[in-house]
Design a protein around this motif. Structure first.
Motif, PDB file in Angstrom:
ATOM      1  N   SER A 124       0.803  -1.214   0.000  1.00  0.00           N
ATOM      2  CA  SER A 124       0.000   0.000   0.000  1.00  0.00           C
ATOM      3  C   SER A 124       0.842   1.272   0.000  1.00  0.00           C
ATOM      4  N   TYR A 125       2.159   1.150   0.107  1.00  0.00           N
ATOM      5  CA  TYR A 125       3.025   2.328   0.155  1.00  0.00           C
ATOM      6  C   TYR A 125       3.106   2.979  -1.227  1.00  0.00           C
ATOM      7  N   ASP A 126       3.065   4.294  -1.254  1.00  0.00           N
ATOM      8  CA  ASP A 126       3.142   5.036  -2.513  1.00  0.00           C
ATOM      9  C   ASP A 126       4.607   5.353  -2.804  1.00  0.00           C
ATOM     10  N   PHE A 127       5.233   4.557  -3.669  1.00  0.00           N
ATOM     11  CA  PHE A 127       6.649   4.720  -3.979  1.00  0.00           C
ATOM     12  C   PHE A 127       6.923   5.915  -4.884  1.00  0.00           C
ATOM     13  N   LYS A 128       5.879   6.582  -5.346  1.00  0.00           N
ATOM     14  CA  LYS A 128       6.070   7.775  -6.180  1.00  0.00           C
ATOM     15  C   LYS A 128       6.530   8.965  -5.351  1.00  0.00           C
ATOM     16  N   THR A 129       6.351   8.898  -4.040  1.00  0.00           N
ATOM     17  CA  THR A 129       6.711  10.030  -3.189  1.00  0.00           C
ATOM     18  C   THR A 129       8.183  10.036  -2.798  1.00  0.00           C
ATOM     19  N   ILE A 130       8.906   8.979  -3.116  1.00  0.00           N
ATOM     20  CA  ILE A 130      10.318   8.900  -2.752  1.00  0.00           C
ATOM     21  C   ILE A 130      11.133   9.745  -3.722  1.00  0.00           C
ATOM     22  N   ASN A 131      12.071  10.506  -3.184  1.00  0.00           N
ATOM     23  CA  ASN A 131      12.954  11.311  -4.008  1.00  0.00           C
ATOM     24  C   ASN A 131      14.150  10.436  -4.429  1.00  0.00           C
ATOM     25  N   TYR A 132      14.033   9.795  -5.581  1.00  0.00           N
ATOM     26  CA  TYR A 132      15.062   8.862  -6.035  1.00  0.00           C
ATOM     27  C   TYR A 132      16.351   9.578  -6.412  1.00  0.00           C
ATOM     28  N   ARG A 133      16.253  10.812  -6.863  1.00  0.00           N
ATOM     29  CA  ARG A 133      17.456  11.570  -7.216  1.00  0.00           C
ATOM     30  C   ARG A 133      18.316  11.805  -5.979  1.00  0.00           C
ATOM     31  N   LEU A 134      17.687  12.136  -4.869  1.00  0.00           N
ATOM     32  CA  LEU A 134      18.418  12.349  -3.625  1.00  0.00           C
ATOM     33  C   LEU A 134      19.102  11.064  -3.173  1.00  0.00           C
ATOM     34  N   ILE A 135      18.411   9.952  -3.261  1.00  0.00           N
ATOM     35  CA  ILE A 135      18.999   8.661  -2.883  1.00  0.00           C
ATOM     36  C   ILE A 135      20.185   8.345  -3.782  1.00  0.00           C
ATOM     37  N   PHE A 136      20.045   8.604  -5.085  1.00  0.00           N
ATOM     38  CA  PHE A 136      21.137   8.367  -6.031  1.00  0.00           C
ATOM     39  C   PHE A 136      22.352   9.220  -5.681  1.00  0.00           C
ATOM     40  N   TYR A 137      22.137  10.506  -5.363  1.00  0.00           N
ATOM     41  CA  TYR A 137      23.253  11.392  -5.008  1.00  0.00           C
ATOM     42  C   TYR A 137      23.946  10.942  -3.730  1.00  0.00           C
ATOM     43  N   VAL A 138      23.188  10.529  -2.755  1.00  0.00           N
ATOM     44  CA  VAL A 138      23.773  10.074  -1.488  1.00  0.00           C
ATOM     45  C   VAL A 138      24.614   8.824  -1.699  1.00  0.00           C
ATOM     46  N   ILE A 139      24.106   7.886  -2.499  1.00  0.00           N
ATOM     47  CA  ILE A 139      24.862   6.661  -2.752  1.00  0.00           C
ATOM     48  C   ILE A 139      26.122   6.966  -3.561  1.00  0.00           C
ATOM     49  N   CYS A 140      26.022   7.859  -4.545  1.00  0.00           N
ATOM     50  CA  CYS A 140      27.208   8.235  -5.323  1.00  0.00           C
ATOM     51  C   CYS A 140      28.267   8.893  -4.446  1.00  0.00           C
ATOM     52  N   LEU A 141      27.850   9.816  -3.581  1.00  0.00           N
ATOM     53  CA  LEU A 141      28.814  10.456  -2.681  1.00  0.00           C
ATOM     54  C   LEU A 141      29.419   9.458  -1.701  1.00  0.00           C
ATOM     55  N   SER A 142      28.652   8.493  -1.273  1.00  0.00           N
ATOM     56  CA  SER A 142      29.186   7.461  -0.374  1.00  0.00           C
ATOM     57  C   SER A 142      30.210   6.594  -1.084  1.00  0.00           C
ATOM     58  N   VAL A 143      29.930   6.248  -2.339  1.00  0.00           N
ATOM     59  CA  VAL A 143      30.887   5.447  -3.112  1.00  0.00           C
ATOM     60  C   VAL A 143      32.165   6.239  -3.354  1.00  0.00           C
ATOM     61  N   ILE A 144      32.043   7.523  -3.649  1.00  0.00           N
ATOM     62  CA  ILE A 144      33.228   8.369  -3.827  1.00  0.00           C
ATOM     63  C   ILE A 144      34.018   8.420  -2.522  1.00  0.00           C
ATOM     64  N   GLY A 145      33.333   8.568  -1.403  1.00  0.00           N
ATOM     65  CA  GLY A 145      34.006   8.583  -0.105  1.00  0.00           C
ATOM     66  C   GLY A 145      34.718   7.276   0.194  1.00  0.00           C
ATOM     67  N   ILE A 146      34.099   6.170  -0.157  1.00  0.00           N
ATOM     68  CA  ILE A 146      34.743   4.866   0.051  1.00  0.00           C
ATOM     69  C   ILE A 146      35.994   4.749  -0.827  1.00  0.00           C
ATOM     70  N   ASN A 147      35.916   5.242  -2.061  1.00  0.00           N
ATOM     71  CA  ASN A 147      37.092   5.221  -2.936  1.00  0.00           C
ATOM     72  C   ASN A 147      38.204   6.119  -2.413  1.00  0.00           C
ATOM     73  N   VAL A 148      37.854   7.257  -1.837  1.00  0.00           N
ATOM     74  CA  VAL A 148      38.864   8.140  -1.252  1.00  0.00           C
ATOM     75  C   VAL A 148      39.543   7.464  -0.069  1.00  0.00           C
ATOM     76  N   ILE A 149      38.765   6.823   0.779  1.00  0.00           N
ATOM     77  CA  ILE A 149      39.343   6.098   1.919  1.00  0.00           C
ATOM     78  C   ILE A 149      40.237   4.969   1.421  1.00  0.00           C
ATOM     79  N   ASN A 150      39.808   4.286   0.368  1.00  0.00           N
ATOM     80  CA  ASN A 150      40.601   3.187  -0.185  1.00  0.00           C
ATOM     81  C   ASN A 150      41.930   3.685  -0.741  1.00  0.00           C
ATOM     82  N   SER A 151      41.915   4.833  -1.412  1.00  0.00           N
ATOM     83  CA  SER A 151      43.160   5.332  -2.003  1.00  0.00           C
ATOM     84  C   SER A 151      44.063   5.981  -0.957  1.00  0.00           C
TER      85      SER A 151
END
Length: 70
Positions: free
Chosen positions: A12-39
């Protein structure tokens, strides 16, 4: 909690209300941060901890998004 009740809540949850762009940006920044820590460090345990933290954060984000606050 009843398993059927949980499934009905998810269905019954309305998945149209989720801001997918924000989630994408957060995951991308987290991956970049993990790569920085790795290097920057030769210690792969830090990278594993960050990946576990990212996965745990995504899991909690999904759980909190499904909670009805009405």
């Amino acid at each position: 909690m009843n398993f059927k009740r949980i499934l009905n809540t998810i269905r019954s949850y309305d998945f149209k209300t989720i801001n997918y762009r924000l989630i994408f940006y957060v995951i991308c920044l987290s991956v970049i941060g993990i790569n920085v820590i790795n290097s920057a460090s030769d210690d792969h345990d830090l990278v594993i901890k960050q990946i576990i933290g990212l996965a745990g954060g995504i899991f909690l984000m999904i759980i909190f998004a499904l909670i009805r606050y009405e």
